[in-house]
Design a protein around this motif. Structure first.
Motif, PDB file in Angstrom:
ATOM      1  N   GLU A 173     -40.482  34.450  66.457  1.00  0.00           N
ATOM      2  CA  GLU A 173     -39.165  34.619  65.854  1.00  0.00           C
ATOM      3  C   GLU A 173     -38.103  33.820  66.619  1.00  0.00           C
ATOM      4  O   GLU A 173     -37.236  33.189  66.006  1.00  0.00           O
ATOM      5  CB  GLU A 173     -38.786  36.099  65.808  1.00  0.00           C
ATOM      6  CG  GLU A 173     -37.500  36.381  65.056  1.00  0.00           C
ATOM      7  CD  GLU A 173     -37.226  37.870  64.946  1.00  0.00           C
ATOM      8  OE1 GLU A 173     -36.118  38.278  65.365  1.00  0.00           O
ATOM      9  OE2 GLU A 173     -38.102  38.591  64.444  1.00  0.00           O
ATOM     10  N   ASP A 174     -38.178  33.836  67.955  1.00  0.00           N
ATOM     11  CA  ASP A 174     -37.250  33.047  68.772  1.00  0.00           C
ATOM     12  C   ASP A 174     -37.382  31.563  68.455  1.00  0.00           C
ATOM     13  O   ASP A 174     -36.381  30.850  68.309  1.00  0.00           O
ATOM     14  CB  ASP A 174     -37.516  33.248  70.272  1.00  0.00           C
ATOM     15  CG  ASP A 174     -37.249  34.657  70.762  1.00  0.00           C
ATOM     16  OD1 ASP A 174     -36.367  35.344  70.187  1.00  0.00           O
ATOM     17  OD2 ASP A 174     -37.932  35.065  71.729  1.00  0.00           O
ATOM     18  N   ILE A 175     -38.627  31.096  68.348  1.00  0.00           N
ATOM     19  CA  ILE A 175     -38.877  29.683  68.050  1.00  0.00           C
ATOM     20  C   ILE A 175     -38.356  29.349  66.663  1.00  0.00           C
ATOM     21  O   ILE A 175     -37.666  28.342  66.476  1.00  0.00           O
ATOM     22  CB  ILE A 175     -40.375  29.346  68.189  1.00  0.00           C
ATOM     23  CG1 ILE A 175     -40.809  29.498  69.652  1.00  0.00           C
ATOM     24  CG2 ILE A 175     -40.661  27.931  67.683  1.00  0.00           C
ATOM     25  CD1 ILE A 175     -42.314  29.422  69.871  1.00  0.00           C
ATOM     26  N   ASN A 176     -38.650  30.186  65.694  1.00  0.00           N
ATOM     27  CA  ASN A 176     -38.169  29.936  64.332  1.00  0.00           C
ATOM     28  C   ASN A 176     -36.653  29.835  64.299  1.00  0.00           C
ATOM     29  O   ASN A 176     -36.095  28.944  63.653  1.00  0.00           O
ATOM     30  CB  ASN A 176     -38.613  31.049  63.382  1.00  0.00           C
ATOM     31  CG  ASN A 176     -40.080  31.007  63.080  1.00  0.00           C
ATOM     32  OD1 ASN A 176     -40.759  30.016  63.329  1.00  0.00           O
ATOM     33  ND2 ASN A 176     -40.596  32.104  62.559  1.00  0.00           N
ATOM     34  N   SER A 177     -35.994  30.740  64.981  1.00  0.00           N
ATOM     35  CA  SER A 177     -34.533  30.763  64.983  1.00  0.00           C
ATOM     36  C   SER A 177     -33.965  29.514  65.654  1.00  0.00           C
ATOM     37  O   SER A 177     -33.064  28.866  65.119  1.00  0.00           O
ATOM     38  CB  SER A 177     -34.041  32.020  65.694  1.00  0.00           C
ATOM     39  OG  SER A 177     -32.634  32.028  65.758  1.00  0.00           O
TER      40      SER A 177
ATOM     41  N   VAL B  72     -35.162  19.335  61.123  1.00  0.00           N
ATOM     42  CA  VAL B  72     -36.013  18.947  60.011  1.00  0.00           C
ATOM     43  C   VAL B  72     -37.008  17.882  60.455  1.00  0.00           C
ATOM     44  O   VAL B  72     -36.641  16.909  61.121  1.00  0.00           O
ATOM     45  CB  VAL B  72     -35.161  18.406  58.841  1.00  0.00           C
ATOM     46  CG1 VAL B  72     -36.035  17.931  57.695  1.00  0.00           C
ATOM     47  CG2 VAL B  72     -34.175  19.465  58.371  1.00  0.00           C
ATOM     48  N   CYS B  73     -38.271  18.091  60.082  1.00  0.00           N
ATOM     49  CA  CYS B  73     -39.329  17.109  60.329  1.00  0.00           C
ATOM     50  C   CYS B  73     -39.909  16.728  58.980  1.00  0.00           C
ATOM     51  O   CYS B  73     -40.602  17.524  58.346  1.00  0.00           O
ATOM     52  CB  CYS B  73     -40.413  17.689  61.235  1.00  0.00           C
ATOM     53  SG  CYS B  73     -41.815  16.576  61.472  1.00  0.00           S
ATOM     54  N   ARG B  74     -39.625  15.512  58.542  1.00  0.00           N
ATOM     55  CA  ARG B  74     -40.104  15.077  57.227  1.00  0.00           C
ATOM     56  C   ARG B  74     -41.614  14.947  57.183  1.00  0.00           C
ATOM     57  O   ARG B  74     -42.222  14.990  56.122  1.00  0.00           O
ATOM     58  CB  ARG B  74     -39.443  13.761  56.845  1.00  0.00           C
ATOM     59  CG  ARG B  74     -37.945  13.942  56.614  1.00  0.00           C
ATOM     60  CD  ARG B  74     -37.307  12.697  56.137  1.00  0.00           C
ATOM     61  NE  ARG B  74     -37.799  12.414  54.795  1.00  0.00           N
ATOM     62  CZ  ARG B  74     -37.333  11.452  54.036  1.00  0.00           C
ATOM     63  NH1 ARG B  74     -36.364  10.683  54.461  1.00  0.00           N
ATOM     64  NH2 ARG B  74     -37.835  11.237  52.841  1.00  0.00           N
ATOM     65  N   CYS B  75     -42.251  14.794  58.346  1.00  0.00           N
ATOM     66  CA  CYS B  75     -43.713  14.684  58.392  1.00  0.00           C
ATOM     67  C   CYS B  75     -44.399  16.045  58.405  1.00  0.00           C
ATOM     68  O   CYS B  75     -45.610  16.129  58.254  1.00  0.00           O
ATOM     69  CB  CYS B  75     -44.145  13.887  59.622  1.00  0.00           C
ATOM     70  SG  CYS B  75     -43.487  12.207  59.663  1.00  0.00           S
ATOM     71  N   GLY B  76     -43.633  17.103  58.641  1.00  0.00           N
ATOM     72  CA  GLY B  76     -44.174  18.452  58.597  1.00  0.00           C
ATOM     73  C   GLY B  76     -44.996  18.844  59.819  1.00  0.00           C
ATOM     74  O   GLY B  76     -45.972  19.585  59.693  1.00  0.00           O
ATOM     75  N   THR B  77     -44.590  18.417  60.993  1.00  0.00           N
ATOM     76  CA  THR B  77     -45.353  18.745  62.209  1.00  0.00           C
ATOM     77  C   THR B  77     -44.934  20.082  62.816  1.00  0.00           C
ATOM     78  O   THR B  77     -45.156  20.320  63.999  1.00  0.00           O
ATOM     79  CB  THR B  77     -45.204  17.626  63.265  1.00  0.00           C
ATOM     80  OG1 THR B  77     -43.833  17.548  63.686  1.00  0.00           O
ATOM     81  CG2 THR B  77     -45.666  16.285  62.737  1.00  0.00           C
ATOM     82  N   TYR B  78     -44.402  20.962  62.021  1.00  0.00           N
ATOM     83  CA  TYR B  78     -43.857  22.222  62.517  1.00  0.00           C
ATOM     84  C   TYR B  78     -44.882  23.071  63.284  1.00  0.00           C
ATOM     85  O   TYR B  78     -44.536  23.684  64.289  1.00  0.00           O
ATOM     86  CB  TYR B  78     -43.262  23.041  61.373  1.00  0.00           C
ATOM     87  CG  TYR B  78     -42.126  22.342  60.672  1.00  0.00           C
ATOM     88  CD1 TYR B  78     -40.917  22.116  61.322  1.00  0.00           C
ATOM     89  CD2 TYR B  78     -42.273  21.885  59.369  1.00  0.00           C
ATOM     90  CE1 TYR B  78     -39.871  21.471  60.686  1.00  0.00           C
ATOM     91  CE2 TYR B  78     -41.232  21.237  58.729  1.00  0.00           C
ATOM     92  CZ  TYR B  78     -40.036  21.024  59.388  1.00  0.00           C
ATOM     93  OH  TYR B  78     -39.007  20.382  58.758  1.00  0.00           O
TER      94      TYR B  78
END
Length: 151
Positions: free
Chosen positions: A122-126, A132-138
């Motif tokens: 949750e801390d990381i998400n916040s 934004v990562c257009r490549c989707g490396t989340y």
């Protein structure tokens, strides 16, 4: 107008209009191109720097608002324990795909680990939600932050 800025521990004197975005001072006036221009509206996070340790969008931060604050850019983030751990984790887990957003991602992650050394999901998400990562490396970014937190 003349401004004296402390960037990455070095004093810089710049002569720019007072409403010039810090991003343009860093990139165009001082030639430090690690901080990226993405959207110009503080929506993507590519321009993230630290101002007195706080992750800040430099595209909407005017140079006249800086005062005596210390600015840290991606060029110096590896000099901090959190930044060095994150850079290692980024490489170990091969986070980068195109790489354009990664300086902002690292700056936000370093600010998170400074404030919250053992972050939850949750801390990381916040903390990372505005990057934004257009490549989707989340998923790799989250894993790298967790690895760096364990270092």
């Amino acid at each position: 107008m003349a401004f004296n800025l402390k960037i990455n521990g070095t004093a810089h004197s710049v002569d720019v209009d007072d409403d010039t975005p810090l991003l343009w001072v860093i990139r165009d006036v001082l030639g430090m191109t690690g901080t990226k221009f993405g959207c110009g509206a503080a929506l993507c996070g590519a321009c993230t720097v630290h101002i007195d340790g706080i992750a800040t969008r430099s595209c909407i931060t005017t140079v006249d608002s800086i005062g005596d604050s210390a600015i840290t850019t991606i060029e110096a983030i590896g000099e901090t324990p959190q930044g060095a751990a994150l850079q290692k984790a980024w490489l170990d887990l091969e986070v980068v795909q195109c790489g354009y957003c990664q300086s902002g991602q690292l700056m936000s992650a370093a600010a998170l680990l400074t404030e919250t050394p053992k972050p939850t999901d949750e801390d990381i998400n916040s903390a990372m939600s505005g990057n934004v990562c257009r490549c989707g490396t989340y998923q790799r970014i989250r894993a790298a932050i967790k690895q760096a937190a364990e270092a």
